[in-house]
Enzyme design. Structure first.
Site, PDB file in Angstrom:
ATOM      1  N   ASN A 109      14.994  -8.205  -4.220  1.00 41.83           N
ATOM      2  CA  ASN A 109      15.693  -7.819  -2.979  1.00 41.83           C
ATOM      3  C   ASN A 109      17.155  -8.256  -3.063  1.00 41.83           C
ATOM      4  O   ASN A 109      17.602  -8.728  -4.110  1.00 41.83           O
ATOM      5  CB  ASN A 109      14.991  -8.430  -1.756  1.00 41.83           C
ATOM      6  CG  ASN A 109      14.943  -9.938  -1.849  1.00 41.83           C
ATOM      7  OD1 ASN A 109      15.973 -10.595  -1.941  1.00 41.83           O
ATOM      8  ND2 ASN A 109      13.733 -10.496  -1.852  1.00 41.83           N
ATOM      9  N   ASP A 155       7.389 -10.301  -0.878  1.00 42.73           N
ATOM     10  CA  ASP A 155       6.069 -10.347  -0.249  1.00 42.73           C
ATOM     11  C   ASP A 155       5.000  -9.709  -1.131  1.00 42.73           C
ATOM     12  O   ASP A 155       3.818  -9.956  -0.949  1.00 42.73           O
ATOM     13  CB  ASP A 155       6.112  -9.608   1.096  1.00 42.73           C
ATOM     14  CG  ASP A 155       6.837 -10.431   2.147  1.00 42.73           C
ATOM     15  OD1 ASP A 155       6.636 -11.654   2.175  1.00 42.73           O
ATOM     16  OD2 ASP A 155       7.619  -9.851   2.926  1.00 42.73           O
ATOM     17  N   LYS A 212       6.306  -1.390 -22.084  1.00 43.63           N
ATOM     18  CA  LYS A 212       7.173  -0.602 -21.199  1.00 43.63           C
ATOM     19  C   LYS A 212       6.455   0.681 -20.754  1.00 43.63           C
ATOM     20  O   LYS A 212       5.910   1.406 -21.601  1.00 43.63           O
ATOM     21  CB  LYS A 212       8.459  -0.256 -21.958  1.00 43.63           C
ATOM     22  CG  LYS A 212       9.463   0.485 -21.130  1.00 43.63           C
ATOM     23  CD  LYS A 212      10.719   0.759 -21.936  1.00 43.63           C
ATOM     24  CE  LYS A 212      11.660   1.633 -21.141  1.00 43.63           C
ATOM     25  NZ  LYS A 212      12.788   2.074 -21.949  1.00 43.63           N
ATOM     26  N   PHE A 264      13.471 -18.943   8.102  1.00 44.07           N
ATOM     27  CA  PHE A 264      14.437 -17.897   8.434  1.00 44.07           C
ATOM     28  C   PHE A 264      13.630 -16.648   8.780  1.00 44.07           C
ATOM     29  O   PHE A 264      12.491 -16.508   8.331  1.00 44.07           O
ATOM     30  CB  PHE A 264      15.343 -17.594   7.230  1.00 44.07           C
ATOM     31  CG  PHE A 264      16.597 -18.427   7.186  1.00 44.07           C
ATOM     32  CD1 PHE A 264      16.529 -19.777   6.906  1.00 44.07           C
ATOM     33  CD2 PHE A 264      17.846 -17.849   7.410  1.00 44.07           C
ATOM     34  CE1 PHE A 264      17.676 -20.549   6.859  1.00 44.07           C
ATOM     35  CE2 PHE A 264      19.003 -18.606   7.365  1.00 44.07           C
ATOM     36  CZ  PHE A 264      18.924 -19.961   7.099  1.00 44.07           C
ATOM     37  N   LYS A 295       6.851 -15.330  14.138  1.00 44.82           N
ATOM     38  CA  LYS A 295       6.837 -16.114  12.896  1.00 44.82           C
ATOM     39  C   LYS A 295       6.776 -17.615  13.190  1.00 44.82           C
ATOM     40  O   LYS A 295       6.135 -18.361  12.452  1.00 44.82           O
ATOM     41  CB  LYS A 295       8.058 -15.770  12.033  1.00 44.82           C
ATOM     42  CG  LYS A 295       7.885 -14.423  11.345  1.00 44.82           C
ATOM     43  CD  LYS A 295       9.062 -13.982  10.523  1.00 44.82           C
ATOM     44  CE  LYS A 295       8.803 -12.571   9.998  1.00 44.82           C
ATOM     45  NZ  LYS A 295       9.954 -11.921   9.419  1.00 44.82           N
TER      46      LYS A 295
END
Ligand code: PMT
Length: 399
Positions: A210, A279, A289, A323, A337
């Protein structure tokens, strides 16, 4: 960290550089009072310092006070440190001789906190034995002197007397204050921080990740270290370095982060999870590959452990801060959360908002506490945000 600095400006050509010094300290979360001597006001205007410091500037001993308190005594009591930049030969001489005839000299005389002088003047003046004796006298009284640099001076001479660069003044001042434990309000605390992304391999050449740059987590680690805490930083792959005093543990995947965080869990008093662990990971790692075959490739994803949720289950007396990286319904999701992960508070940022979230040097946060309190902050540098979060952590710390 709201550290209170009284900045004294005396009448030298380098006075204008104090604006940059104050602006840099402000980004680190300091608050200010500025005292200017009459001569300083001939070089720079109080309005400039008022604008940059965000506080009224004191220039006159006998002007009407903004409160009932005896102003110079009150300032000296409130201040964590005095920084005189630039300090002229005249000012140095007066203080060394015990003269207190204006607001700055009287406030300095009443101060019990560290006093740091940054002299700047013509070389001949600086090397004059009277000035040097006066500086030694002040050192003998416990004041600190940041030496001027050599270079071309405003008067055209070349030699020692030049005010150091503002960034250097800030660094040297922080070093002095740290060495005196003035800023170290987290001494004795053990803080575990996570930062950056994790990466989940698909095959030997491809992975899922990310946008996390690690800047938010590293800013927290640096701030906690600067404030005297022992810091372990569990970091995903990022292009950042950190202070030598921080113990950095490099990891790649969420599983690696899980292992490292659990390893340091018992050791830590405070855990702040600023990282963005993936996640999901590919259910199967392909050893070779994956080749193109002209059609769609399906990669099955499986869920990674929720590290923070597991920490929440065994939290006991530790302070646990998460966070929440959200794109909508920020407060609702963040509140969910807090409950699900058993947190003391959560720092929510809307990663779609300009100036917030991933990659940049700024963030826009809301702190949502388990007791329901919500505090919203304007856009701030990640360094300032880090100190705001640590200030909140301190409110939860049981001494
Ligand atoms: O690194 P920067 O570029 O400076 O960007 C900063 C940031 C956007 C990454 C940071 O401000 C931030 O929001 N970090 C949390 C990112 C995230 O994973 O948020 P989340 O809402 O998906 O997760 C909630 C909390 O659970 C987070 O504290 C996260 O670290 C933790 N978590 C998430 C997933 C997982 N598998 N394990 C976890 O512990």
């Amino acid at each position: 960290m709201k550290k209170h600095l009284v900045v004294g400006i005396t009448g030298g050509i380098a006075s204008y550089k104090a604006l940059d010094v104050i602006s840099r300290f402000k980004k680190l979360g300091f608050i200010f009072n500025v005292i200017m001597t009459e001569n300083a006001c001939k070089f720079v205007t109080p309005l400039s310092f008022q604008t940059i410091s965000g506080n009224y500037v004191i220039t006159d001993m006998f002007s009407e006070s903004k409160s009932w308190e005896v102003e110079h005594i009150e300032l000296s009591k409130k201040a964590d440190a005095f920084l005189i930049v630039p300090a002229t030969a005249n000012f140095i001489g007066k203080v060394a001789s015990g003269i207190a005839d204006d607001m700055l000299t009287t406030a300095v005389m009443a101060a019990k906190c560290p006093i740091i002088l940054v002299p700047s003047m013509n070389t001949n003046m600086y090397e004059n034995k009277i000035v040097q004796n006066n500086l030694n006298t002040l050192r003998g009284y416990g004041m600190e002197v940041i030496e001027p640099e050599e270079g071309l001076l405003a008067c055209g001479d070349h030699g020692k007397g030049k005010l150091p660069e503002p960034a250097d003044i800030v660094n040297m001042t922080l070093e002095i204050l740290n060495s005196k434990n003035t800023l170290q309000d987290m001494t004795g605390k053990k803080v575990l921080i996570t930062a950056g992304p994790t990466i989940e391999a698909i095959d030997p050449v491809r992975y899922i990740t990310n946008h996390s740059s690690g800047k938010m987590g590293y800013a927290l680690a640096e701030a906690a270290c600067r404030r005297g805490a022992e810091v372990v930083l569990v970091s995903g792959p990022v292009n950042l370095s950190c202070a030598e005093d921080i113990k950095k543990v490099d990891i790649r995947s969420t599983d690696d982060m899980y292992e490292a965080v659990n390893h340091y869990f018992e050791w830590a008093d405070v855990i702040i999870k600023a990282a963005a662990p993936s996640d999901f990971r590919p259910a199967i790692f392909q050893n070779s590959k994956i080749k193109k075959n002209g059609s769609t490739v399906n990669i099955e994803l499986t869920q990674n452990p929720d590290i923070l949720m597991e920490l929440g289950q065994k939290k006991s007396g530790k302070i646990l801060v998460g966070f929440a990286a959200e794109t909508d319904h920020v407060i609702e999701h963040a509140k969910e959360k807090i409950l699900k992960k058993n947190l003391d508070f959560i720092v929510a940022n809307n990663v779609k908002e300009s100036g917030a979230g991933f990659k940049g040097d700024t963030n826009i946060i809301k702190i949502i506490e388990s007791n329901g309190n919500i505090t919203q902050y304007d856009i701030k540098s990640k360094t300032e945000v880090a100190d705001i979060i640590l200030d909140k952590v301190k409110e939860y710390t049981i001494e």
